[in-house]
Write a protein that holds these residues in place. Sequence first.
Motif, PDB file in Angstrom:
ATOM      1  N   HIS A  40       0.960  -1.374   0.194  1.00 11.62           N
ATOM      2  CA  HIS A  40      -0.169  -0.073  -0.048  1.00 11.62           C
ATOM      3  C   HIS A  40       0.837   1.057   0.128  1.00 11.62           C
ATOM      4  O   HIS A  40       1.918   1.391   1.117  1.00 11.62           O
ATOM      5  CB  HIS A  40      -0.906  -0.239   1.523  1.00 11.62           C
ATOM      6  CG  HIS A  40      -1.651   1.358   1.584  1.00 11.62           C
ATOM      7  ND1 HIS A  40      -1.264   1.859   2.479  1.00 11.62           N
ATOM      8  CD2 HIS A  40      -2.710   1.498   0.222  1.00 11.62           C
ATOM      9  CE1 HIS A  40      -2.618   3.144   1.900  1.00 11.62           C
ATOM     10  NE2 HIS A  40      -3.585   2.598   1.040  1.00 11.62           N
ATOM     11  N   ARG A  41       0.577   1.851  -0.982  1.00 20.54           N
ATOM     12  CA  ARG A  41       1.518   3.255  -0.985  1.00 20.54           C
ATOM     13  C   ARG A  41       3.316   2.230  -1.493  1.00 20.54           C
ATOM     14  O   ARG A  41       3.394   3.661  -0.881  1.00 20.54           O
ATOM     15  CB  ARG A  41       1.296   4.105   0.185  1.00 20.54           C
ATOM     16  CG  ARG A  41      -0.398   3.759   0.256  1.00 20.54           C
ATOM     17  CD  ARG A  41       0.166   5.860   1.566  1.00 20.54           C
ATOM     18  NE  ARG A  41      -1.821   5.859   1.683  1.00 20.54           N
ATOM     19  CZ  ARG A  41      -2.149   6.718   2.606  1.00 20.54           C
ATOM     20  NH1 ARG A  41      -1.371   7.132   3.001  1.00 20.54           N
ATOM     21  NH2 ARG A  41      -3.433   6.374   2.966  1.00 20.54           N
ATOM     22  N   GLU A  67       0.958   0.098  -4.794  1.00 20.20           N
ATOM     23  CA  GLU A  67      -0.816   0.929  -4.923  1.00 20.20           C
ATOM     24  C   GLU A  67      -0.067   2.160  -4.664  1.00 20.20           C
ATOM     25  O   GLU A  67       1.056   2.094  -4.257  1.00 20.20           O
ATOM     26  CB  GLU A  67      -1.229   0.079  -3.955  1.00 20.20           C
ATOM     27  CG  GLU A  67      -2.712   1.131  -3.849  1.00 20.20           C
ATOM     28  CD  GLU A  67      -2.897   1.996  -3.110  1.00 20.20           C
ATOM     29  OE1 GLU A  67      -3.902   2.804  -3.049  1.00 20.20           O
ATOM     30  OE2 GLU A  67      -1.766   2.992  -2.532  1.00 20.20           O
ATOM     31  N   ASP A  69      -1.020   6.673  -5.228  1.00 20.63           N
ATOM     32  CA  ASP A  69      -2.376   7.634  -5.585  1.00 20.63           C
ATOM     33  C   ASP A  69      -1.829   8.980  -7.166  1.00 20.63           C
ATOM     34  O   ASP A  69      -0.679   9.035  -6.683  1.00 20.63           O
ATOM     35  CB  ASP A  69      -2.462   7.945  -4.513  1.00 20.63           C
ATOM     36  CG  ASP A  69      -2.298   7.071  -2.862  1.00 20.63           C
ATOM     37  OD1 ASP A  69      -3.923   6.592  -3.440  1.00 20.63           O
ATOM     38  OD2 ASP A  69      -1.727   7.131  -2.469  1.00 20.63           O
ATOM     39  N   HIS A  82      -0.356  11.370  -2.181  1.00 21.42           N
ATOM     40  CA  HIS A  82      -1.864  10.618  -1.607  1.00 21.42           C
ATOM     41  C   HIS A  82      -2.579  11.810  -1.374  1.00 21.42           C
ATOM     42  O   HIS A  82      -4.172  11.846  -1.821  1.00 21.42           O
ATOM     43  CB  HIS A  82      -1.526   9.745  -0.410  1.00 21.42           C
ATOM     44  CG  HIS A  82      -3.142   9.171   0.763  1.00 21.42           C
ATOM     45  ND1 HIS A  82      -4.009  10.010   1.268  1.00 21.42           N
ATOM     46  CD2 HIS A  82      -3.862   8.345   0.170  1.00 21.42           C
ATOM     47  CE1 HIS A  82      -4.860   9.139   1.819  1.00 21.42           C
ATOM     48  NE2 HIS A  82      -4.723   8.366   1.190  1.00 21.42           N
ATOM     49  N   GLU A 150      -4.533   3.621  -8.178  1.00 18.96           N
ATOM     50  CA  GLU A 150      -5.597   4.926  -7.616  1.00 18.96           C
ATOM     51  C   GLU A 150      -5.471   6.638  -8.596  1.00 18.96           C
ATOM     52  O   GLU A 150      -5.122   6.910  -8.405  1.00 18.96           O
ATOM     53  CB  GLU A 150      -5.685   4.729  -6.128  1.00 18.96           C
ATOM     54  CG  GLU A 150      -7.046   5.421  -5.946  1.00 18.96           C
ATOM     55  CD  GLU A 150      -7.119   6.074  -4.208  1.00 18.96           C
ATOM     56  OE1 GLU A 150      -6.264   5.186  -3.016  1.00 18.96           O
ATOM     57  OE2 GLU A 150      -8.062   6.600  -4.044  1.00 18.96           O
ATOM     58  N   LYS A 152      -7.295   8.992  -7.248  1.00 17.32           N
ATOM     59  CA  LYS A 152      -6.819  10.024  -6.693  1.00 17.32           C
ATOM     60  C   LYS A 152      -7.798  11.470  -6.242  1.00 17.32           C
ATOM     61  O   LYS A 152      -7.949  12.499  -7.291  1.00 17.32           O
ATOM     62  CB  LYS A 152      -6.048  10.271  -5.471  1.00 17.32           C
ATOM     63  CG  LYS A 152      -5.828  11.024  -3.999  1.00 17.32           C
ATOM     64  CD  LYS A 152      -7.232  10.321  -3.162  1.00 17.32           C
ATOM     65  CE  LYS A 152      -5.956   9.061  -2.667  1.00 17.32           C
ATOM     66  NZ  LYS A 152      -7.340   8.792  -1.634  1.00 17.32           N
ATOM     67  N   GLN A 186      -8.307   1.515 -10.056  1.00 18.98           N
ATOM     68  CA  GLN A 186      -9.431   1.938  -8.647  1.00 18.98           C
ATOM     69  C   GLN A 186      -9.501   3.535  -8.490  1.00 18.98           C
ATOM     70  O   GLN A 186      -8.174   4.355  -8.398  1.00 18.98           O
ATOM     71  CB  GLN A 186      -9.304   1.047  -7.654  1.00 18.98           C
ATOM     72  CG  GLN A 186      -7.451   1.355  -6.894  1.00 18.98           C
ATOM     73  CD  GLN A 186      -7.698   0.560  -5.804  1.00 18.98           C
ATOM     74  OE1 GLN A 186      -8.192  -0.585  -4.816  1.00 18.98           O
ATOM     75  NE2 GLN A 186      -6.332   0.899  -5.145  1.00 18.98           N
ATOM     76  N   PHE A 188     -12.156   5.617  -5.094  1.00 12.62           N
ATOM     77  CA  PHE A 188     -13.311   5.783  -4.827  1.00 12.62           C
ATOM     78  C   PHE A 188     -14.646   6.600  -5.407  1.00 12.62           C
ATOM     79  O   PHE A 188     -15.588   6.010  -4.635  1.00 12.62           O
ATOM     80  CB  PHE A 188     -12.999   6.734  -3.004  1.00 12.62           C
ATOM     81  CG  PHE A 188     -12.354   6.535  -2.844  1.00 12.62           C
ATOM     82  CD1 PHE A 188     -12.695   5.361  -1.651  1.00 12.62           C
ATOM     83  CD2 PHE A 188     -10.908   6.405  -2.261  1.00 12.62           C
ATOM     84  CE1 PHE A 188     -12.023   4.782  -0.422  1.00 12.62           C
ATOM     85  CE2 PHE A 188     -10.381   5.872  -0.742  1.00 12.62           C
ATOM     86  CZ  PHE A 188     -10.567   4.895  -0.115  1.00 12.62           C
ATOM     87  N   TRP A 257      -8.364  -3.230   2.849  1.00 14.18           N
ATOM     88  CA  TRP A 257      -7.044  -2.921   2.684  1.00 14.18           C
ATOM     89  C   TRP A 257      -7.604  -2.251   3.875  1.00 14.18           C
ATOM     90  O   TRP A 257      -8.624  -1.700   4.594  1.00 14.18           O
ATOM     91  CB  TRP A 257      -7.149  -1.276   1.971  1.00 14.18           C
ATOM     92  CG  TRP A 257      -8.450  -0.917   0.824  1.00 14.18           C
ATOM     93  CD1 TRP A 257      -9.630  -1.307   0.279  1.00 14.18           C
ATOM     94  CD2 TRP A 257      -8.984   0.087   2.268  1.00 14.18           C
ATOM     95  NE1 TRP A 257     -10.338  -0.799   0.258  1.00 14.18           N
ATOM     96  CE2 TRP A 257     -10.067   0.558   1.227  1.00 14.18           C
ATOM     97  CE3 TRP A 257      -9.034   0.713   3.583  1.00 14.18           C
ATOM     98  CZ2 TRP A 257     -11.029   1.792   1.872  1.00 14.18           C
ATOM     99  CZ3 TRP A 257      -9.693   2.326   3.748  1.00 14.18           C
ATOM    100  CH2 TRP A 257     -10.722   2.399   2.562  1.00 14.18           C
ATOM    101  N   ILE A 277      -4.671  -5.524   1.096  1.00 10.28           N
ATOM    102  CA  ILE A 277      -3.329  -4.658   0.323  1.00 10.28           C
ATOM    103  C   ILE A 277      -2.852  -3.739   2.197  1.00 10.28           C
ATOM    104  O   ILE A 277      -3.530  -3.299   3.125  1.00 10.28           O
ATOM    105  CB  ILE A 277      -4.590  -3.128  -0.383  1.00 10.28           C
ATOM    106  CG1 ILE A 277      -4.546  -3.570  -1.337  1.00 10.28           C
ATOM    107  CG2 ILE A 277      -3.443  -1.577  -0.429  1.00 10.28           C
ATOM    108  CD1 ILE A 277      -6.543  -2.869  -1.875  1.00 10.28           C
TER     109      ILE A 277
END
Length: 305
Positions: A40-41, A67, A69, A82, A150, A152, A186, A188, A257, A277
């Motif tokens: 993650h990140r 992963e 952002d 992020h 992602e 973002k 991906q 949100f 996650w 994640i």
Amino acid sequence: MRIRPLAATVGTLLGVSTLFFPATVAQAIDHPHRPVVVAHRGASAYAPENTLAAVDKADDLGITWVENDVQRTKDGELAVIHDTDLKRTTNVEQVFPDRAPWKVADFTMAEIKRLDAGSWFSPAYAGERVPTLEEYLERVGDHRQKLLLEIKAPELYPGLELQTLRELRREGWLDRSHVRRKLIIQSFSADSVGMVHKLRPDIKTGFLGAPEVADLKTYARFVDQINPSHRTLTPEYVAAVHQLRGAHGRRLEVFTWTVNDGPRAALLKSYGVDGIITNTPDIVRDATARSSTSDHSAFAGASAS
Ligand code: G3P
Ligand code: CA
């Protein structure tokens, strides 16, 4: 949920040959070792998040999936970061004291490149920089890693989806091999993921969140994954997702996650999640390698991290 119409200029901008991938030609990223462990990140428990050092650290640990952002700077560059401001993960307040609230969108990439994105994490990472998406893709490619990208805060950056796809294409990430095996996008934002799917229907996509079970069918038209926080995830929800086929006709997946402890990861594996994640990918990999999917009851009391 509202999916914006596809812009008429898209074909020209992306290149006609890269559009019009029927779903039947779509990639099919298989995950023989479930759950897939995603850094993650980057390996962000051990190196500053969303930096090249975090990608390198994940590679050092033998982690294939990372992963990140993606956002846009004032001068239209794509940056990997992020937060929508620069305060937490850089020394922007020292370097540009008069530029509050220090939004990413208010700084050029050249200005952002002056910032130290490593010292906040550890003096050992002093001088680490916020990478451009181009730099990030090159490093991930050098390591032969795979990317869960992602989009973002797309509401702040109109056209971020198309611009990101163009950059991915320029860097060779939209060829058949990458799309089939190495890339998931991906967000949100359902609108944003829907836009990515319309622009490039062959790319595997994920929605970050936990829609009502009754709404999952709608999401399954344009995503391959439903990616919820682990905190409220239940085996029943995972089963409900798995009952459906995603945009490419395969079982809809769940990547959850952000899971940083071994017992919790083992419990989530027992739920049947397809991916985890995590900031601590080594810990999650080891814990999930040890546990079997029949361990559900043994871990039922594990607390959420
Ligand atoms: O990949 C899942 C996770 O990144 C979503 O939350 O806030 O860390 O971007 P966030
Ligand atoms: Ca993220």
